[in-house]
Motif scaffolding. Sequence first.
Motif, PDB file in Angstrom:
ATOM      1  N   THR A  11       0.733  -1.147  -0.090  1.00  0.00           N
ATOM      2  CA  THR A  11       0.078  -0.122  -0.084  1.00  0.00           C
ATOM      3  C   THR A  11       0.789   1.113  -0.184  1.00  0.00           C
ATOM      4  N   VAL A  12       0.239   2.163  -0.664  1.00  0.00           N
ATOM      5  CA  VAL A  12       1.160   3.527  -0.878  1.00  0.00           C
ATOM      6  C   VAL A  12       0.108   4.511   0.089  1.00  0.00           C
ATOM      7  N   SER A  13       0.955   5.132   1.004  1.00  0.00           N
ATOM      8  CA  SER A  13       0.216   6.321   1.657  1.00  0.00           C
ATOM      9  C   SER A  13       0.184   7.436   0.825  1.00  0.00           C
ATOM     10  N   THR A  14      -1.185   7.877   0.861  1.00  0.00           N
ATOM     11  CA  THR A  14      -1.465   8.923   0.298  1.00  0.00           C
ATOM     12  C   THR A  14      -1.564  10.191   1.072  1.00  0.00           C
ATOM     13  N   SER A  15      -1.748   9.958   2.385  1.00  0.00           N
ATOM     14  CA  SER A  15      -1.974  10.955   3.326  1.00  0.00           C
ATOM     15  C   SER A  15      -0.579  11.830   3.456  1.00  0.00           C
ATOM     16  N   THR A  16      -0.741  13.274   3.521  1.00  0.00           N
ATOM     17  CA  THR A  16       0.440  13.944   3.668  1.00  0.00           C
ATOM     18  C   THR A  16       0.448  14.601   5.327  1.00  0.00           C
ATOM     19  N   PRO A  17       1.766  14.550   5.727  1.00  0.00           N
ATOM     20  CA  PRO A  17       2.040  15.009   7.157  1.00  0.00           C
ATOM     21  C   PRO A  17       1.347  16.197   7.215  1.00  0.00           C
ATOM     22  N   PRO A  18       0.719  16.376   8.510  1.00  0.00           N
ATOM     23  CA  PRO A  18       0.274  17.659   8.846  1.00  0.00           C
ATOM     24  C   PRO A  18       1.359  18.944   8.697  1.00  0.00           C
ATOM     25  N   SER A  19       0.966  20.039   8.395  1.00  0.00           N
ATOM     26  CA  SER A  19       1.963  21.075   7.879  1.00  0.00           C
ATOM     27  C   SER A  19       1.853  21.911   9.427  1.00  0.00           C
ATOM     28  N   ASN A  20       3.210  22.285   9.673  1.00  0.00           N
ATOM     29  CA  ASN A  20       3.308  23.075  10.707  1.00  0.00           C
ATOM     30  C   ASN A  20       2.775  24.666  10.783  1.00  0.00           C
ATOM     31  N   ASP A  21       2.566  24.748   9.624  1.00  0.00           N
ATOM     32  CA  ASP A  21       1.842  26.506   9.476  1.00  0.00           C
ATOM     33  C   ASP A  21       0.453  26.496   9.883  1.00  0.00           C
ATOM     34  N   ILE A  22      -0.349  25.423   9.959  1.00  0.00           N
ATOM     35  CA  ILE A  22      -1.765  25.232  10.392  1.00  0.00           C
ATOM     36  C   ILE A  22      -1.997  25.623  11.973  1.00  0.00           C
ATOM     37  N   ASP A  23      -2.784  26.842  12.207  1.00  0.00           N
ATOM     38  CA  ASP A  23      -2.878  27.411  13.319  1.00  0.00           C
ATOM     39  C   ASP A  23      -4.452  26.832  13.826  1.00  0.00           C
ATOM     40  N   ASP A  24      -4.492  25.729  14.645  1.00  0.00           N
ATOM     41  CA  ASP A  24      -5.761  25.184  15.156  1.00  0.00           C
ATOM     42  C   ASP A  24      -6.498  25.947  16.053  1.00  0.00           C
ATOM     43  N   ILE A  25      -5.758  26.954  16.941  1.00  0.00           N
ATOM     44  CA  ILE A  25      -6.248  27.737  17.734  1.00  0.00           C
ATOM     45  C   ILE A  25      -7.175  28.932  17.013  1.00  0.00           C
ATOM     46  N   PHE A  26      -6.457  29.480  15.920  1.00  0.00           N
ATOM     47  CA  PHE A  26      -6.956  30.446  15.232  1.00  0.00           C
ATOM     48  C   PHE A  26      -8.231  29.988  14.364  1.00  0.00           C
ATOM     49  N   ASN A  27      -8.009  28.843  13.874  1.00  0.00           N
ATOM     50  CA  ASN A  27      -9.147  28.085  13.025  1.00  0.00           C
ATOM     51  C   ASN A  27     -10.513  27.754  13.669  1.00  0.00           C
ATOM     52  N   TYR A  28     -10.108  27.295  15.160  1.00  0.00           N
ATOM     53  CA  TYR A  28     -11.255  27.063  15.987  1.00  0.00           C
ATOM     54  C   TYR A  28     -11.982  28.274  16.430  1.00  0.00           C
ATOM     55  N   ASN A  29     -11.108  29.369  16.721  1.00  0.00           N
ATOM     56  CA  ASN A  29     -11.823  30.504  17.102  1.00  0.00           C
ATOM     57  C   ASN A  29     -12.678  31.271  15.990  1.00  0.00           C
ATOM     58  N   ASN A  30     -12.056  31.239  14.584  1.00  0.00           N
ATOM     59  CA  ASN A  30     -12.770  31.676  13.699  1.00  0.00           C
ATOM     60  C   ASN A  30     -13.932  31.003  13.376  1.00  0.00           C
ATOM     61  N   ALA A  31     -13.943  29.672  13.563  1.00  0.00           N
ATOM     62  CA  ALA A  31     -15.191  28.784  13.470  1.00  0.00           C
ATOM     63  C   ALA A  31     -16.260  29.024  14.439  1.00  0.00           C
ATOM     64  N   LEU A  32     -15.809  28.996  15.527  1.00  0.00           N
ATOM     65  CA  LEU A  32     -16.620  29.478  16.940  1.00  0.00           C
ATOM     66  C   LEU A  32     -17.340  31.037  16.593  1.00  0.00           C
ATOM     67  N   LEU A  33     -16.515  31.907  16.051  1.00  0.00           N
ATOM     68  CA  LEU A  33     -17.065  33.136  16.034  1.00  0.00           C
ATOM     69  C   LEU A  33     -17.888  33.346  15.057  1.00  0.00           C
ATOM     70  N   ALA A  34     -17.710  32.484  13.735  1.00  0.00           N
ATOM     71  CA  ALA A  34     -18.654  32.495  12.648  1.00  0.00           C
ATOM     72  C   ALA A  34     -20.223  31.859  13.137  1.00  0.00           C
ATOM     73  N   GLU A  35     -20.099  30.893  13.879  1.00  0.00           N
ATOM     74  CA  GLU A  35     -21.316  29.968  14.279  1.00  0.00           C
ATOM     75  C   GLU A  35     -22.004  30.968  15.361  1.00  0.00           C
ATOM     76  N   GLY A  36     -21.279  31.545  16.129  1.00  0.00           N
ATOM     77  CA  GLY A  36     -21.904  32.713  17.202  1.00  0.00           C
ATOM     78  C   GLY A  36     -22.779  33.731  16.460  1.00  0.00           C
TER      79      GLY A  36
END
Length: 194
Positions: A11-36
């Motif tokens: 099997t060949v792994s097609t998943s890419t390793p997570p990038s260090n540039d992704i800011d989970d806290i920023f993304n979470y707060n943006n999503a929370l703000l949008a839903e609110g």
Amino acid sequence: MLPSDTLNLTTVSTSTPPSNDIDDIFNYNNALLAEGLFFLNFLDSVSEGDGDRILRQYKYLMLLCRADGFHGSKYALESLYQLLLVNGLSESKAGVFTWNRSVNNRGGAGKNIAIDLEVVHSNNYIKQGINHLGVNITERAVTRIARAEKSVREIIFKVDWSIQYASPSGKHVEHFPQSDFEAIAKRLVDMNVF
């Protein structure tokens, strides 16, 4: 059997390793703000009695509920049902269905409440009347209370207005936790969330 005839089962792994540039806290707060903000917009559309805006939000709400999986599927179906009624009925019935979603009992802009909440208030008023019957409760008495509910509420409202009686609103007053808010806001700023 030759080695070239065998299947290659690696099997060949097609998943890419997570990038260090992704800011989970920023993304979470943006999503929370949008839903609110979406939720506040929905509440505002009900209080303004804006039927078109409520139906536009049902489209987005349907997707949110469907994405929730098992628990949100019944709400997604209800949102779909609302949209099908508006688009499947005749133009006059669709207009009534679109704009008959809130009621304004007190007058003034932005003071509408959902019809479902008005029905809850009406049922509560009838239950209070039934409770006052005590042991004298009969089917005839309950029917009389239910039929007179609207007229009695109007009379009591007019009497209260004429004697300038200020009845309590029934809303629970919550004190704003200023110190907690300041601590959370400071932490969010320190973490450069936004």
